[in-house]
Design a protein around this motif. Structure first.
Motif, PDB file in Angstrom:
ATOM      1  N   THR A 115       2.498  -0.832  -1.405  1.00  0.00           N
ATOM      2  CA  THR A 115       2.422  -1.737  -2.542  1.00  0.00           C
ATOM      3  C   THR A 115       3.833  -1.991  -3.062  1.00  0.00           C
ATOM      4  O   THR A 115       4.764  -1.240  -2.754  1.00  0.00           O
ATOM      5  CB  THR A 115       1.564  -1.166  -3.696  1.00  0.00           C
ATOM      6  OG1 THR A 115       2.152   0.049  -4.154  1.00  0.00           O
ATOM      7  CG2 THR A 115       0.128  -0.938  -3.251  1.00  0.00           C
ATOM      8  N   VAL A 116       3.976  -3.060  -3.842  1.00  0.00           N
ATOM      9  CA  VAL A 116       5.279  -3.415  -4.417  1.00  0.00           C
ATOM     10  C   VAL A 116       5.115  -3.645  -5.924  1.00  0.00           C
ATOM     11  O   VAL A 116       4.722  -4.726  -6.349  1.00  0.00           O
ATOM     12  CB  VAL A 116       5.860  -4.689  -3.752  1.00  0.00           C
ATOM     13  CG1 VAL A 116       7.215  -5.029  -4.367  1.00  0.00           C
ATOM     14  CG2 VAL A 116       5.973  -4.524  -2.255  1.00  0.00           C
ATOM     15  N   ARG A 130      10.030  -1.784  -6.196  1.00  0.00           N
ATOM     16  CA  ARG A 130       9.795  -0.448  -5.643  1.00  0.00           C
ATOM     17  C   ARG A 130       8.778  -0.567  -4.517  1.00  0.00           C
ATOM     18  O   ARG A 130       7.834  -1.359  -4.603  1.00  0.00           O
ATOM     19  CB  ARG A 130       9.282   0.488  -6.730  1.00  0.00           C
ATOM     20  CG  ARG A 130       9.057   1.904  -6.239  1.00  0.00           C
ATOM     21  CD  ARG A 130       8.908   2.896  -7.360  1.00  0.00           C
ATOM     22  NE  ARG A 130       7.762   2.619  -8.205  1.00  0.00           N
ATOM     23  CZ  ARG A 130       7.554   3.222  -9.371  1.00  0.00           C
ATOM     24  NH1 ARG A 130       8.414   4.093  -9.838  1.00  0.00           N
ATOM     25  NH2 ARG A 130       6.486   2.931 -10.090  1.00  0.00           N
ATOM     26  N   ILE A 131       8.946   0.211  -3.483  1.00  0.00           N
ATOM     27  CA  ILE A 131       8.026   0.227  -2.346  1.00  0.00           C
ATOM     28  C   ILE A 131       7.296   1.558  -2.392  1.00  0.00           C
ATOM     29  O   ILE A 131       7.923   2.613  -2.337  1.00  0.00           O
ATOM     30  CB  ILE A 131       8.787   0.091  -1.014  1.00  0.00           C
ATOM     31  CG1 ILE A 131       9.604  -1.200  -1.010  1.00  0.00           C
ATOM     32  CG2 ILE A 131       7.816   0.142   0.159  1.00  0.00           C
ATOM     33  CD1 ILE A 131      10.655  -1.235   0.077  1.00  0.00           C
ATOM     34  N   GLU A 132       5.965   1.509  -2.500  1.00  0.00           N
ATOM     35  CA  GLU A 132       5.159   2.726  -2.547  1.00  0.00           C
ATOM     36  C   GLU A 132       4.249   2.760  -1.327  1.00  0.00           C
ATOM     37  O   GLU A 132       3.369   1.912  -1.170  1.00  0.00           O
ATOM     38  CB  GLU A 132       4.326   2.770  -3.836  1.00  0.00           C
ATOM     39  CG  GLU A 132       5.180   2.864  -5.079  1.00  0.00           C
ATOM     40  CD  GLU A 132       4.358   2.876  -6.359  1.00  0.00           C
ATOM     41  OE1 GLU A 132       3.146   2.552  -6.320  1.00  0.00           O
ATOM     42  OE2 GLU A 132       4.946   3.201  -7.407  1.00  0.00           O
ATOM     43  N   LEU A 133       4.456   3.736  -0.469  1.00  0.00           N
ATOM     44  CA  LEU A 133       3.663   3.884   0.748  1.00  0.00           C
ATOM     45  C   LEU A 133       2.248   4.307   0.379  1.00  0.00           C
ATOM     46  O   LEU A 133       2.051   5.252  -0.380  1.00  0.00           O
ATOM     47  CB  LEU A 133       4.318   4.946   1.647  1.00  0.00           C
ATOM     48  CG  LEU A 133       3.792   5.095   3.046  1.00  0.00           C
ATOM     49  CD1 LEU A 133       4.003   3.813   3.846  1.00  0.00           C
ATOM     50  CD2 LEU A 133       4.497   6.249   3.745  1.00  0.00           C
ATOM     51  N   ALA A 173       2.058  -6.894  -5.101  1.00  0.00           N
ATOM     52  CA  ALA A 173       1.586  -7.124  -3.731  1.00  0.00           C
ATOM     53  C   ALA A 173       1.045  -5.837  -3.138  1.00  0.00           C
ATOM     54  O   ALA A 173       1.523  -4.746  -3.460  1.00  0.00           O
ATOM     55  CB  ALA A 173       2.715  -7.660  -2.864  1.00  0.00           C
ATOM     56  N   ARG A 174       0.043  -5.985  -2.278  1.00  0.00           N
ATOM     57  CA  ARG A 174      -0.501  -4.884  -1.470  1.00  0.00           C
ATOM     58  C   ARG A 174      -0.471  -5.358  -0.032  1.00  0.00           C
ATOM     59  O   ARG A 174      -0.956  -6.440   0.277  1.00  0.00           O
ATOM     60  CB  ARG A 174      -1.929  -4.565  -1.868  1.00  0.00           C
ATOM     61  CG  ARG A 174      -2.074  -4.036  -3.262  1.00  0.00           C
ATOM     62  CD  ARG A 174      -3.526  -3.673  -3.581  1.00  0.00           C
ATOM     63  NE  ARG A 174      -3.697  -3.391  -4.985  1.00  0.00           N
ATOM     64  CZ  ARG A 174      -3.297  -2.289  -5.588  1.00  0.00           C
ATOM     65  NH1 ARG A 174      -2.693  -1.359  -4.886  1.00  0.00           N
ATOM     66  NH2 ARG A 174      -3.479  -2.122  -6.877  1.00  0.00           N
ATOM     67  N   PRO A 209       3.188 -14.181  -6.130  1.00  0.00           N
ATOM     68  CA  PRO A 209       3.722 -15.207  -7.034  1.00  0.00           C
ATOM     69  C   PRO A 209       5.106 -14.783  -7.528  1.00  0.00           C
ATOM     70  O   PRO A 209       5.394 -13.594  -7.663  1.00  0.00           O
ATOM     71  CB  PRO A 209       2.716 -15.221  -8.192  1.00  0.00           C
ATOM     72  CG  PRO A 209       1.466 -14.638  -7.625  1.00  0.00           C
ATOM     73  CD  PRO A 209       1.905 -13.651  -6.577  1.00  0.00           C
ATOM     74  N   GLN A 210       5.963 -15.746  -7.798  1.00  0.00           N
ATOM     75  CA  GLN A 210       7.329 -15.462  -8.252  1.00  0.00           C
ATOM     76  C   GLN A 210       7.328 -14.513  -9.450  1.00  0.00           C
ATOM     77  O   GLN A 210       6.538 -14.686 -10.378  1.00  0.00           O
ATOM     78  CB  GLN A 210       8.024 -16.775  -8.651  1.00  0.00           C
ATOM     79  CG  GLN A 210       8.205 -17.761  -7.511  1.00  0.00           C
ATOM     80  CD  GLN A 210       9.369 -17.394  -6.608  1.00  0.00           C
ATOM     81  OE1 GLN A 210      10.421 -16.994  -7.070  1.00  0.00           O
ATOM     82  NE2 GLN A 210       9.168 -17.524  -5.314  1.00  0.00           N
TER      83      GLN A 210
END
Length: 180
Positions: free
Chosen positions: A23-24, A60-63, A38-39, A52-53
């Motif tokens: 996820t972001v 952050r990137i979450e695994l 986002a997923r 969306p903008q």
């Protein structure tokens, strides 16, 4: 602060180190994080989170679903508005697969007659180049045919790949698409 609508995470030439989901979330101050914008799921050399903008200072990137091997990250790109903001195709999201399993579509060996197809893809204005990464095992040569169907009729192109030496040696090839 930057405004962006897509994050692309590229594993480079690593054929095994892909996540199966992440996820972001984003933040303006680095302390307060909202719900993820986002997923992403699936498996691909390039994972794209399109949303969306948003205007933020910190993504952050979450695994959420690790792969079988440690995740390899070669490059992370943030994209703002523009012709390529949502134009990357992930093999796992193909509408048609022939010769590859859905979860392995990005890394499978494809033979004659095999296909990966997408439906209802929109490339942004000014997007006139298609770039793919391919490998030809041993001394083998291959020439994948690309076909894009548009309201004006089909557009065909061939990308010749001369033996790259193996499935771990990749070449990035681009073909310019005719603009009608």
């Amino acid at each position: 602060m930057k405004t962006f609508g897509r994050m692309a995470i590229d594993a480079g030439m690593d054929a095994t180190g892909h996540p199966y989901g992440f996820t972001v979330p984003v933040s303006r101050d680095g302390d307060h994080w909202g719900r993820p914008v986002a997923r992403v799921s699936g498996r691909s050399f390039t994972q794209d989170a399109v949303f969306p903008q948003h205007t933020a200072r910190y993504p952050r990137i979450e695994l959420t679903a690790p792969g079988e091997n440690p995740w390899a990250v070669n490059e992370i790109r943030l994209h703002a508005d523009g012709p390529d903001a949502a134009a990357t195709l992930q093999a796992e999201r193909a509408a048609v697969l022939r010769g590859a399993e859905r979860g392995e579509a990005a890394t499978s060996v494809l033979g004659q007659g095999d296909a990966i197809g997408f439906r209802r893809v929109r490339f942004g204005a000014g997007a006139d180049t298609l770039t793919v990464r391919l490998a030809a095992g041993g001394r083998g040569n291959c020439a994948p045919r690309l076909r894009l169907d548009s309201p004006d009729g089909p557009v065909a192109a061939t990308l010749p790949v001369r033996g790259t030496g193996g499935t771990d040696s990749w070449r990035k090839l681009s073909v310019r698409l005719p603009v009608r």
